[in-house]
Scaffold this motif. Structure first.
Motif, short mmCIF file in Angstrom:
data_model
loop_
_atom_site.label_atom_id
_atom_site.label_comp_id
_atom_site.label_asym_id
_atom_site.label_seq_id
_atom_site.Cartn_x
_atom_site.Cartn_y
_atom_site.Cartn_z
N ALA A 86 12.97 -10.31 1.41
CA ALA A 86 13.10 -9.59 2.69
C ALA A 86 13.37 -8.11 2.44
CB ALA A 86 14.23 -10.21 3.51
N HIS A 87 14.21 -7.83 1.47
CA HIS A 87 14.52 -6.45 1.15
C HIS A 87 13.26 -5.70 0.74
CE1 HIS A 87 16.46 -2.93 -0.52
NE2 HIS A 87 15.77 -3.13 -1.64
N GLN A 88 12.47 -6.35 -0.09
CA GLN A 88 11.25 -5.72 -0.57
C GLN A 88 10.31 -5.39 0.58
OE1 GLN A 88 9.95 -4.56 -3.26
NE2 GLN A 88 11.51 -5.09 -4.78
N PHE A 89 10.29 -6.25 1.59
CA PHE A 89 9.36 -6.00 2.69
C PHE A 89 9.86 -4.89 3.60
CE2 PHE A 89 7.51 -10.04 1.44
CZ PHE A 89 6.19 -9.65 1.44
N ARG A 90 11.17 -4.72 3.68
CA ARG A 90 11.70 -3.61 4.45
C ARG A 90 11.44 -2.30 3.72
NH1 ARG A 90 15.97 -7.01 5.42
NH2 ARG A 90 17.11 -6.17 3.64
N SER A 91 11.63 -2.34 2.40
CA SER A 91 11.57 -1.12 1.61
C SER A 91 10.22 -0.43 1.76
CB SER A 91 11.82 -1.46 0.14
OG SER A 91 11.34 -0.43 -0.68
N ARG A 92 10.25 0.90 1.81
CA ARG A 92 9.01 1.67 1.93
C ARG A 92 8.55 2.22 0.60
NH1 ARG A 92 5.77 0.30 5.14
NH2 ARG A 92 6.85 -1.57 4.47
N GLU A 93 9.29 1.96 -0.46
CA GLU A 93 8.94 2.54 -1.76
C GLU A 93 7.91 1.69 -2.48
OE1 GLU A 93 9.46 5.82 -2.78
OE2 GLU A 93 10.47 5.06 -4.58
N HIS A 94 6.65 1.90 -2.19
CA HIS A 94 5.62 1.13 -2.86
C HIS A 94 4.74 2.05 -3.69
CE1 HIS A 94 5.80 -2.20 0.42
NE2 HIS A 94 6.78 -2.28 -0.43
N PRO A 95 4.24 1.54 -4.80
CA PRO A 95 3.30 2.35 -5.59
C PRO A 95 1.96 2.46 -4.86
CG PRO A 95 3.55 0.17 -6.55
CD PRO A 95 4.52 0.24 -5.42
N SER A 96 1.18 3.47 -5.21
CA SER A 96 -0.20 3.53 -4.74
C SER A 96 -1.05 2.64 -5.63
CB SER A 96 -0.73 4.96 -4.83
OG SER A 96 0.10 5.84 -4.09
N VAL A 97 -2.10 2.08 -5.05
CA VAL A 97 -3.00 1.24 -5.83
C VAL A 97 -4.41 1.82 -5.76
CG1 VAL A 97 -3.97 -1.06 -6.17
CG2 VAL A 97 -1.61 -0.80 -5.37
N ALA A 98 -4.97 2.08 -6.92
CA ALA A 98 -6.32 2.64 -6.98
C ALA A 98 -7.25 1.68 -7.72
CB ALA A 98 -6.29 3.98 -7.72
N VAL A 99 -8.54 1.81 -7.47
CA VAL A 99 -9.52 1.13 -8.33
C VAL A 99 -10.31 2.21 -9.06
CG1 VAL A 99 -9.88 -1.02 -7.06
CG2 VAL A 99 -11.16 1.00 -6.42
N ASP A 100 -10.55 1.97 -10.33
CA ASP A 100 -11.41 2.83 -11.12
C ASP A 100 -12.51 1.96 -11.70
OD1 ASP A 100 -10.08 5.39 -10.90
OD2 ASP A 100 -8.44 4.49 -12.02
N VAL A 101 -13.75 2.48 -11.67
CA VAL A 101 -14.89 1.67 -12.09
C VAL A 101 -15.63 2.35 -13.23
CG1 VAL A 101 -16.96 0.49 -11.33
CG2 VAL A 101 -15.12 0.91 -9.69
N VAL A 102 -15.67 1.68 -14.35
CA VAL A 102 -16.46 2.17 -15.48
C VAL A 102 -17.89 1.69 -15.27
CG1 VAL A 102 -16.76 2.13 -17.98
CG2 VAL A 102 -14.46 2.01 -17.00
#
Lengths: 251, 251
Positions: free
Chosen positions: A13-29
């Motif tokens: 529950a704490h994790q879902f409240r928290s706003r501190e999330h990493p960004s997620v990118a896709v890189d394509v070779v």
DNA sequence: ACAAAAGTGTTGAGAGTACACCCATGC
DNA sequence: GCATGGGTGTACTCTCAACACTTTTGT
């Protein structure tokens, strides 16, 4: 270390409240087998190349990077990868596979960015004369002569190349990099260039194709003019089981 | 599709301003070779099992799930996986490898959660009698008799099993699941149980161990009492190159 | 002596490898 | 004819798999 059911609940529950999330990118070779520039001395006519983008903004401004972007909130990772691929090359319906997820905290100096990487195989005949368009500086580079790359992209590219080589050894992946029809020499050169091993025996290579998956390639009636005797054109047999009966290597 | 350098810059800048980021979790499939419960009829004494956690909170309350948790902003993905592993089993310094990243938008009904999955191999002799502690319901389950799993965890587990089997075929991974010293029969049973293939030839299995990497296993002087003639104990030879000279499978 | 499990030897089929050779086309 | 590249055939070696066999312990 010990945690009750309630604690687990609270943690989530704490994790879902928290706003501190990493960004997620896709890189394509993006790999392709392209004509080798005439100034390079090599017995093969083709070269294994990757599409790179020159960064127009800091960090690493002016350096080359693997094409990529952020994952939208409503698209899957595969969709994001295909979107990036289409944006850079215009092609769809290509062979694409997830590679690895890179997540060192400091791999991007700005914020925490976790990169889910993919690699794609595109046959040269499906590519437009120059990838993308106008001002975006995109260019194909030989994997055997790469410029310095931004972020940890050199590591990613290396890993992609390793995986591609393994893939080639127990899978029909090579056909994704060739046009619909090809000569057996072209197929063999593809293997030799990608595996960086220029000493495959012509006769033995052909014998394996005949047997291994029983009819991996089938002859079309057509021929291609070359310097000497014309070479028969083949195409990949989609129906071939190709289950490469996993011979055990170890022990 | 077309984009100028400036537009790329803007797109990136926009992403960094935006607060809409997915959550990123790690889930770890923990494998171990454990004594088979006596009620199951199978020729082997050991069984390939995974550690599962019973969920104490919705969604999927009461169902079993692969252990996992969210990635901290300052830890790498590997660190997060090792942390989860230590929390559940108490063990450190185990063999761990990234598996795949699952990211369908609706795989978690609450919010967007991207799961970077790992798999770990832990030898039974390093595990405490009951993993973790008190109220957290954690239990080992045979991979051949799994309960229904929460989220897309059945897919993850399936994929982990496939990868483990491939790994076994060209790598010395099996030793990670065995104690320091083992008999050749135990090693062979490990292979047969994991590969779900109970017909390896004893003589041929041993011959391969002698040759393949030249001394993959070395005899200790000790023996283990069994029903009949005592079996010599062996251990894995760390120094053996083990570079499994990648024989090309295709073509 | 017999059962149970450890450990070895033999043999034939198929795969991998090296290398030499023949075939079709353009000049 | 000869150069160029396409397309076999052969023969030796090594690996793989099947199976029968010998050895050492406990009862």
């Amino acid at each position: 270390m010990a945690s009750t059911i309630q604690e687990v609940h609270d943690e989530e529950a704490h994790q879902f409240r928290s706003r501190e999330h990493p960004s997620v990118a896709v890189d394509v070779v993006i790999f392709s087998l392209r004509e080798r520039p005439p100034d390079v001395d090599h017995p093969a006519d083709v070269d294994l190349q990757v599409l790179l983008i020159r960064r127009g903004a800091p960090p690493f401004k002016g350096m080359w990077a693997i094409p990529g972007g952020f994952v939208g909130m409503c698209e899957s990772l595969d969709e994001a990868a295909r979107r990036e691929l289409a944006e850079e090359t215009g092609v769809t319906n290509v062979w694409l596979e997830q590679l690895y997820t890179f997540g060192l905290p400091d791999r991007d100096p700005r914020t925490r960015v976790i990169s889910v990487t993919y690699y794609a195989l595109v046959s040269a005949d499906r590519l437009s004369p120059l990838a993308g368009s106008d001002a975006t500086e995109a260019a194909w580079h030989s994997v055997y002569a790469l410029p310095p790359l931004a972020f940890d992209h050199a590591k990613i590219l290396n890993y992609a190349l390793t995986r591609l080589r393994y893939k080639l050894e127990y899978t029909a992946a090579a056909f994704e990099l060739l046009p619909e029809e090809f000569t057996l020499r072209e197929l063999q050169e593809a293997y030799m260039v990608i595996l960086d091993d220029y000493k495959l025996d012509k006769a033995n290579f052909r014998k394996k194709l005949q047997r291994e998956g029983q009819e991996v390639v089938v002859p079309t009636g057509r021929f291609r003019e070359t310097g000497g005797r014309p070479a028969e054109l083949y195409r990949f047999d989609e129906t071939s089981k190709l289950e490469v009966k996993a011979r055990r290597l170890f022990p």
